[in-house]
Design a protein around this motif. Sequence first.
Motif, short mmCIF file in Angstrom:
data_model
loop_
_atom_site.label_atom_id
_atom_site.label_comp_id
_atom_site.label_asym_id
_atom_site.label_seq_id
_atom_site.Cartn_x
_atom_site.Cartn_y
_atom_site.Cartn_z
N LEU A 79 0.84 -1.21 0.00
CA LEU A 79 0.00 0.00 0.00
C LEU A 79 0.87 1.24 0.00
O LEU A 79 0.62 2.19 -0.74
N LEU A 80 1.89 1.15 0.89
CA LEU A 80 2.81 2.28 0.97
C LEU A 80 3.45 2.54 -0.38
O LEU A 80 3.53 3.67 -0.85
N LEU A 81 3.89 1.41 -0.95
CA LEU A 81 4.54 1.53 -2.26
C LEU A 81 3.58 2.14 -3.26
O LEU A 81 3.93 3.07 -4.00
N THR A 82 2.33 1.56 -3.22
CA THR A 82 1.32 2.04 -4.18
C THR A 82 1.08 3.52 -3.97
O THR A 82 1.04 4.30 -4.92
N LEU A 83 0.93 3.86 -2.64
CA LEU A 83 0.66 5.26 -2.34
C LEU A 83 1.78 6.15 -2.82
O LEU A 83 1.55 7.18 -3.46
N ALA A 84 3.00 5.64 -2.47
CA ALA A 84 4.17 6.43 -2.84
C ALA A 84 4.21 6.59 -4.35
O ALA A 84 4.36 7.70 -4.87
N VAL A 85 4.01 5.42 -5.01
CA VAL A 85 4.08 5.45 -6.47
C VAL A 85 2.96 6.34 -7.01
O VAL A 85 3.18 7.18 -7.88
N ARG A 86 1.76 6.14 -6.35
CA ARG A 86 0.60 6.93 -6.82
C ARG A 86 0.88 8.41 -6.69
O ARG A 86 0.61 9.19 -7.58
#
Length: 801
Positions: free
Chosen positions: A289-296
């Motif tokens: 999620l963090l990654l996704t958020l970060a990426v997002r």
Amino acid sequence: MNLVVIGLAAVTIHLDLTGRREAAQASARMLSGILANEVDHYIRRVSLELQTIADEAARDGGATKPTDPAALRTFLDRHRTRVAGLAEISLVDPVGRRVLSSTGASLELPLSIGEMAFFAHLRDEAAAGLTVSRPVSDQNRQQRLLLLGYRIDRPDGGFGGAVIAILPSGYLTELFAATHPDPGMHISLINRKMEFIARYPEPPTMEGAAITTATSDETRALIETDTEAAPIHLLSRIDGNMRTSYLRKVPNQPLFFSVGIADEVFLKPWRAEGMRIGLLTAAFVALSLLLTLAVRRNWAEREAAIRALEEAHAEVRAHAERLDMVLRGANDGWWDWDILLDELYVSPRWWEMLGHPPKGSRGSPEIWWNRIHSDDLDRVRADLAQSLASDLTTVQIEIQLCHASGHYLPILMRGYILRDVSGRALRMSGTNTDLTEIRRFEATLQAMFDLSPLGKCRADADGRILDVNAALLDTVGMSRAELTGTILPGIVPQPGPGEEGLQRDRLDSTGTFGPFETGLTRPDGRTVSVRLRGVRIKADGGPASIYIIVEDISDERAVMQALEERTRDLARSNADLEQFAYVASHDLREPLRMVSGFLGLLERRYTPSLDAEGIQFIAFAKEGAQRMDRLILDLLDFSRIGRANTVLERVSVQTVIDQAIRNLAVGIEESGAQIAVEPSLSEARVIGDPTQLISLFQNLIGNALKYRNPDRPPVIRLTGRLDGGAWEISVADNGIGIEPEYFDRIFRIFQRLHTRDQFEGTGIGLAVCRKIVEHHGGRIWIESVPGEGSTFVLTLPASTD
Ligand code: ADP
């Protein structure tokens, strides 16, 4: 993705729990089996020892006072020690008193054996076999005691007392412990009354009192039905935990093992495992999620930036495209000259116009200068320099630019000059308009102007000629030099009375005049008739010009005059002819009547003296005179049509047809004809002379009767339809029909297709019909198929009211 991982983790955890529960259950089942066997074996061992003692005692006549108590005690004790765990073996008399005990520790029982139910059982059941008592607590409440009894039969079969072994539950607990149960495993041996006989591990007392009975309804139900073995899942009363247990009956005894593992035992590692998996999953999910958020977020930021950039680009592009399109719509290319940097941008269309691939480019203004025609170069340089040096903001120069294929294009260059405060030219932007089409159009117009057979000129409001074509010069008999710049009187209508004044008013109010006819005076004094029409065109805020078309109608006038004269002559001669025909026919009847009269006299008076031939000659002469009279009458009728005395009025077609039919009643009757008049004709109203119209239909219907097919009775149909402003009426028959080659001839006067002996007649009927119809402003024609029938079609002007 995260959902899949969470799902997988949940499934794994669930499977793990199921696996662990099943494993616990399996080990409980196995252990309960082992224990049941052990206890069964143990009880049988005890039973064997007690049976031996009971048999011995029976031989002595029951449990009576021994003669040698010491020897008996030793005997009892020997048997006691042969089975591990027994605390004491006693002989009990038939009323339950302990007669003698083995040498082991003699235990105080809380109640007398005689009062115990198991003893009653031994007493009352002759084949009781080994009987196990309910558990009783010893005096110290340290442990439970289990009494195992065997009945002593007297020689007479009566109850001789019992041999009782006392087994402390501690031994059983030790026995259970010796099976090395899994940690967390609970073993209980219970009787039918659900009383605990022995437990492992021995639970702590609750509020000082040991729990002595099991309470699970599930267990009770299984016990009551004497179930041999069954898994149970119950809530433990001891520790309040759920247990996964296994219940198993001890063979031959009313005893049951409950071997259980607190769920907690496997739930704990399961939880730990679950936790581990959960944590891992959570960590994974969180990380992803963090990654996704970060990426997002990164993406979102980048996307926003990109979008903003793209929007900006798109806007710029759209502006440029729109500009290019607008200019393209006007078929223009555009350019932008940075005067300070001396850099020139030219648009794709600029290049395209000159036959190059349409791609915008930036570079030196030489792009431009190199393509300007050498003839224009100096003028353009001078014009441009002058414009830049002045305070003008717009420039307009016509140049010729070299096309890729080598020819030169006429170009109109329009520019806007951007200046700083001091008026210095900084930049110039503008458009290039290809004038080729305009030039071509102008050339075409010029050619049309020059070569037109119609006179054309351009004049100012006073009629001063500015431009003139050859045809007009020819008409007015002047040269271009003579005419140009001079006023040509009459060419532009001037204010005043009459037609010319009216045309002038029109020119002033609507900007056009004509066509109107007037005369132009040539230098040689001759006047030419002309038809004029003109339009006022005002261009670029300058004075208006009037474009005039001059049609020389002298010839036309002459022709018209001749035509009018001829028409007049014709009308006159027609009238004369008609008058002649009328007069002739009228006047001819007089001498004819005389001829007929004298012929009659001749016949009456001289017949006796004449020979047969003479009489026949007189008869021929009479017939000829009669025929001549008929012809003259017909001619008279014919010439009467169209004479001034006819009155045109609103006439019902149905009425005139009905009258015509009535007039022909005899002929219709004789021929057996059927006449059908279409209902639509009842509405038909025409403008006409009723007498002539009756005669018209009488002629047509009469012909249909006359020229009938001898093989069939005549069928005549009259139909009509309103076509525009006229009624088209058809009279169709099923008679002999007419060959197409005669279609025209039959309408001529005295033209017949048959001889008199075939069909009576003079050949004037259809000529009369045509004259009547034409006199009414209509037409008449025939459609026919020989042998099948004919249809006469005529039109008559409809009456509108
Ligand atoms: P007439 O009947 O006196 O001969 P008309 O002018 O009425 O003169 O007719 C001219 C000719 O047209 C006729 O001789 C005849 O041959 C032909 N004709 C006229 N009406 C019909 C018709 N309904 N069917 C066939 N032929 C016709």
